[in-house]
Design an enzyme around this catalytic site. Structure first.
Site, mmCIF file in Angstrom:
data_model
loop_
_atom_site.group_PDB
_atom_site.id
_atom_site.type_symbol
_atom_site.label_atom_id
_atom_site.label_comp_id
_atom_site.label_asym_id
_atom_site.label_seq_id
_atom_site.Cartn_x
_atom_site.Cartn_y
_atom_site.Cartn_z
ATOM 1 N N THR A 1 0.273 3.159 -10.052
ATOM 2 C CA THR A 1 -0.069 4.100 -11.123
ATOM 3 C C THR A 1 -1.386 4.810 -10.815
ATOM 4 O O THR A 1 -1.479 6.039 -10.917
ATOM 5 C CB THR A 1 -0.180 3.355 -12.472
ATOM 6 O OG1 THR A 1 1.083 2.741 -12.750
ATOM 7 C CG2 THR A 1 -0.548 4.298 -13.598
ATOM 8 N N GLN B 1 8.571 2.492 -4.180
ATOM 9 C CA GLN B 1 9.825 1.756 -3.980
ATOM 10 C C GLN B 1 10.318 1.812 -2.526
ATOM 11 O O GLN B 1 11.290 1.153 -2.186
ATOM 12 C CB GLN B 1 10.920 2.299 -4.901
ATOM 13 C CG GLN B 1 10.696 2.001 -6.370
ATOM 14 C CD GLN B 1 10.841 0.522 -6.723
ATOM 15 O OE1 GLN B 1 11.358 -0.289 -5.944
ATOM 16 N NE2 GLN B 1 10.378 0.144 -7.906
ATOM 17 N N SER C 1 2.365 0.268 -3.647
ATOM 18 C CA SER C 1 1.914 -0.801 -4.537
ATOM 19 C C SER C 1 2.337 -2.149 -3.967
ATOM 20 O O SER C 1 3.418 -2.275 -3.395
ATOM 21 C CB SER C 1 2.542 -0.595 -5.922
ATOM 22 O OG SER C 1 2.190 -1.652 -6.779
ATOM 23 N N ALA C 2 1.490 -3.164 -4.147
ATOM 24 C CA ALA C 2 1.769 -4.468 -3.535
ATOM 25 C C ALA C 2 2.861 -5.261 -4.255
ATOM 26 O O ALA C 2 3.691 -5.913 -3.628
ATOM 27 C CB ALA C 2 0.483 -5.302 -3.482
ATOM 28 N N THR D 1 -15.975 -2.026 -7.380
ATOM 29 C CA THR D 1 -15.939 -3.137 -6.424
ATOM 30 C C THR D 1 -14.493 -3.474 -6.079
ATOM 31 O O THR D 1 -13.646 -3.603 -6.961
ATOM 32 C CB THR D 1 -16.653 -4.371 -7.015
ATOM 33 O OG1 THR D 1 -17.996 -3.997 -7.322
ATOM 34 C CG2 THR D 1 -16.658 -5.533 -6.034
ATOM 35 N N CYS E 1 13.422 1.209 -23.281
ATOM 36 C CA CYS E 1 13.537 0.597 -24.600
ATOM 37 C C CYS E 1 12.172 0.208 -25.165
ATOM 38 O O CYS E 1 12.065 -0.389 -26.216
ATOM 39 C CB CYS E 1 14.429 -0.631 -24.536
ATOM 40 S SG CYS E 1 13.896 -1.815 -23.316
HETATM 41 C C1 LIG Z 1 6.320 0.383 -10.137
HETATM 42 C C2 LIG Z 1 6.237 1.803 -9.784
HETATM 43 C C3 LIG Z 1 5.048 2.523 -9.980
HETATM 44 C C4 LIG Z 1 3.819 1.921 -10.604
HETATM 45 O O1 LIG Z 1 3.189 0.999 -9.758
HETATM 46 P P1 LIG Z 1 2.195 -0.084 -10.391
HETATM 47 O O2 LIG Z 1 1.598 -0.757 -9.214
HETATM 48 O O3 LIG Z 1 3.043 -1.004 -11.229
HETATM 49 O O4 LIG Z 1 1.201 0.658 -11.207
HETATM 50 C C5 LIG Z 1 5.023 3.851 -9.597
HETATM 51 N N1 LIG Z 1 6.108 4.445 -9.061
HETATM 52 C C6 LIG Z 1 7.252 3.787 -8.855
HETATM 53 C C7 LIG Z 1 8.403 4.498 -8.235
HETATM 54 C C8 LIG Z 1 7.357 2.454 -9.213
HETATM 55 O O5 LIG Z 1 8.514 1.812 -9.032
#
Ligand SMILES: *Cc1c(COP(=O)(O)O)cnc(C)c1O
Length: 391
Positions: A75, A182, A202-203, A240, A328
Site C-alpha cells: 500500500t 501479486q 510486498s513481503a 527508521t 463485504c
Molecule cells: C495485498 C495487495 C496490496 C497491498 O499490499 P500490503 O502490503 O497489504 O499493503 C496491493 N496490491 C495488490 C495487488 C495486493 O494484492
C-alpha cells in the site's frame, strides 16, 4: 475430532516461511541497532538491510540495488509511486492513467489526487480482465505523467501484457508504475527486459512478514518523498527502517528465486485439478479471469444463482478458507469492482469464490475440497429463489 484446516486464501496473505522467521529473529534480539547509528550495533543492522536490498533487486532483475526503497508494504509503495510522481511532475502535467481493476491501494491514491487537480483515466478491461493497448495509446495526452497498471490481478489472477504496455509508455515518454504485489515471487519478472520506472512489492503475499514491502525506482526516475523526516533510504522514504521485516523480505525473495520454477509447476497442477474437479461435478459454474495468462496459484470461480458469502461460510465450517470477490467490508454485498469491470453477469458475479493456493497445499487437500463442494452448492441452490426460478 479436530477439524483439519485448509488454507486457500494465499492472495490475502501467507504464513511466514520458517527459514524467513529464523533469519529475522536475531534482528529483534542481539542485532537490534538503529541502521543510522555509526557504532557496531548500527552497522550490523545497516549491513543486513543492504544484503536484503541485493536479494530483492536480484529477484526482479533490477540493475542496481540502490533502486530498491523499503516501505511498510504494498500500500505504501503504491502511494509513494503515484503521489511521489504526481508531486515531482506536477509542472509537466496533471494526467494519470490507470485501470478499473486495480487494487484499492492504487485506485484510492488516484481518487485522492483528483481532489487536488489531477485528472485520472480509468481504463476498461475485456472479459478476461486485460486492458486494450490501443485504448491505452489513445488515452495518453501531452499532460500524461504516469501510467499505473497492475502486473497481475489479486482477485482473478489475470496477467497484463506488461511488456507491450511498457513499450507504449517509453515511446510516449510517460512513466510506468506497476503494482506487482501479486506477481513478484510468483512469476518471473526481469526489469532488465522491461521499461518499467516503478514497481511495488510486498513481503506478506510471498511467505514474508506483514508490514514490509518495497518500491523499485528506476535510476533517473523523478519522484518526491511523501513522508517527511530523516534522510533514510537516500531521502526517498523517511523513518527508521523495519530491520527484521526487511531482513525477512530479503530472505523470502531469495527463497522465491530458488523455488519459483518448481512452485509454478506444482501450483498450476493443483489449481487446474481443482478447476477440473469443480467443473466436472458442478453445473452452472464459470471461470473468471484469463484461461492461460493467469497466476499459477489463482482460481476464481462463479457459482451461478447463489451468494459467494454463503459458500465461504459453509466452506469455513468444513475447515476450508477461501475468499469472495465482493468487498463485504462495508457490510453491503457489493459485487467486486474487478468482476464488474470484466462485465461478468451479476448473477455470476455475486457467486464468485477465489481459491488462492500456496506452497503448503497438498493434492489431498484439493481432493477434499472437490469432494465437499458439490453438496454445499446443491444445498445452497435448493434454498435460492434465483435457482428455483430457473428450474
Ligand atoms: C495485498 C495487495 C496490496 C497491498 O499490499 P500490503 O502490503 O497489504 O499493503 C496491493 N496490491 C495488490 C495487488 C495486493 O494484492
Amino acid at each position: 475430532m479436530e477439524l483439519k484446516r485448509i488454507y486457500l486464501d494465499n492472495n490475502a496473505t501467507t504464513p511466514v516461511h520458517p527459514e524467513v522467521l529464523s533469519e529475522m529473529l536475531p534482528y529483534y534480539k542481539e542485532i537490534f541497532g538503529n541502521p543510522s547509528s555509526v557504532h557496531w550495533f548500527g552497522q550490523q543492522a545497516h549491513n543486513a538491510i543492504q544484503q536484503a536490498r541485493e536479494k530483492v533487486a536480484k529477484l526482479i532483475g533490477a540493475e542496481n540495488s540502490s533502486e530498491i526503497v523499503f516501505t511498510s508494504g504494498g500500500t505504501e509503495a503504491n502511494n509513494l509511486a503515484i503521489k511521489g510522481v504526481a508531486l515531482a511532475l506536477k509542472e509537466k502535467g496533471n494526467h494519470i492513467i490507470t485501470s478499473k481493476i486495480e487494487h484499492h491501494a492504487v485506485l484510492n491514491p488516484c481518487k485522492n489526487l483528483e481532489k487536488f487537480g489531477f485528472e485520472v483515466t480509468y481504463l476498461p478491461v475485456d472479459k478476461y480482465g486485460i486492458i486494450d493497448l490501443d485504448n491505452l495509446k489513445k488515452s495518453i495526452t501531452k499532460k500524461t505523467i504516469l501510467v499505473s497498471i497492475m502486473f497481475a490481478n489479486n482477485e482473478v489472477g489475470t496477467i497484463q501484457p506488461i511488456e507491450e504496455i511498457s513499450k507504449i509508455c517509453s515511446e510516449n515518454g510517460v512513466y510506468l508504475h506497476t503494482d506487482a504485489v501479486q506477481a513478484v515471487g510468483k512469476i518471473p519478472i526481469n526489469l532488465k527486459e522491461l521499461n518499467i520506472n516503478l514497481l511495488s512489492l510486498s513481503a506478506h503475499k510471498i511467505y514474508g512478514p506483514k508490514g514490509v514491502g518495497a518500491l523499485y525506482i528506476r535510476k533517473g526516475t523523478r519522484i518526491q518523498s511523501i513522508l517527511q523526516g530523516g534522510h533514510h533510504e537516500k531521502n526517498r522514504r523517511a523513518g527508521t527502517e523495519n530491520v527484521p521485516g526487511i531482513v525477512g523480505l530479503g530472505k523470502t525473495c531469495e527463497i522465491a528465486k530458488k523455488d519459483m520454477e518448481k512452485e509454478i509447476k506444482t501450483l498450476t497442477y493443483l489449481r487446474d485439478k481443482l478447476w477440473e474437479g469443480i467443473s466436472k461435478k458442478i453445473e452452472d459454474v464459470q471461470l473468471n479471469g484469463h484461461p492461460e495468462k493467469r497466476l499459477p496459484n489463482t482460481l476464481n470461480v462463479s457459482f451461478k444463482f447463489i451468494e459467494g458469502e454463503s459458500i465461504l461460510l459453509n466452506l469455513d465450517l468444513k475447515g476450508v478458507a477461501v475468499s469472495t470477490g465482493s468487498a463485504c467490508t462495508s457490510g453491503t454485498l457489493e459485487p467486486s469492482h474487478v468482476l464488474k469491470a470484466m462485465g461478468v453477469d451479476p448473477v455470476f458475479a455475486q457467486g464468485a469464490i477465489r481459491f488462492s493456493l500456496g506452497r503448503e497445499n497438498t493434492e489431498e487437500e484439493i481432493d477434499y475440497v472437490v469432494d465437499i463442494l458439490p453438496e454445499i452448492i446443491s444445498k445452497l441452490r435448493a434454498i435460492s429463489p434465483l435457482y428455483k426460478k430457473k428450474s
